[in-house]
Design a protein around this motif. Sequence first.
Motif: not given
Length: 327
Positions: A129-133
């Motif tokens: 999960n990166v920056n909510g994605n």
Amino acid sequence: MELVVNSPLQNQIVGGEEIVSNTSRNFIEANTKQVTLEHLRKDCIIPVFAKDNESTISHYQFVQKTREIAQDLFPEFQVAEPDIRISHLIKGRIPSAIGKPAKELLEHEKTLYYERCAFVMEIPEVVENVNGNNLALTIGGVRAYNQENLFSKKSPEKFKVFIGFKNMVCTNLCISTDGLANQIKVTDVDQLSFAVEGLLQQYDREHHLGLMERMSRYLITEEQFAHFVGKLRMYQFMDKSEQKKLFPVSLNDGQINTVVKNYYSCPNFKRSDDGSINLWKLYNLFTEANKSSYIDNNFERSVNAYELTNNLVNSLQSGARNWFLHN
């Protein structure tokens, strides 16, 4: 030999509904159709080098061998079925059908292969999960016969392979500089296997994720975005000698238009209410626009989008002047 390029595939393949499908969530969209690995294995001929009749490495061999290597390197996970996109259908016929009118050809008298092929395969259990994605670890490659001299004797063949992530929100590919090998030249499958394995082993996943996470911590204002877009348009028409002094940009004018359109309308990565946009969102506007790139240069443009975004981040982080953001 009968050659037809860029004709609608649905009109050329019997039972096409079993081979070709369309989806609104493709990793690439420009001039491509989706096919199965089994179709490449069973229905496509393998081009040869004309002067010595030596076989090329087929699209099927490339995709299947890459999948086997990925499975070997990630034995604890299941590598998903490859998503394969093709373009530039080349039609032909068997020797006994020479001179026969095209409308009278029987199915067994027809041959086909695709000049260009791109594929990706996810490892869906490896999700970050990166920056909510959510991003799924993804491996893929490109093969384009138009980059080979098939009228000569057998020579090294060109392949491109990447390892990176696919953003599950929008299927945008996130490819880092060290995750792409775009100059693989080999003469057999064993050499190809060695090159693919080397790329997958050298890729620094943590570093890639860290730089993407960093993007969300920096933003540009609406005025800076407008300035940036103007500079991108100027760059397209500058003399080559002037371009060489600046950070390279490979997005074309139409793709820049797409970035601007999605700045206002993208449901996932559009601007904030005050007009500002963080660089993670801007990066995804770049990679979304890149889906319209042809198979030949899609992966390189994806890496350029990554490098360009990090160039902006570095300038904002250090306070250094950046031609794309400052007067």
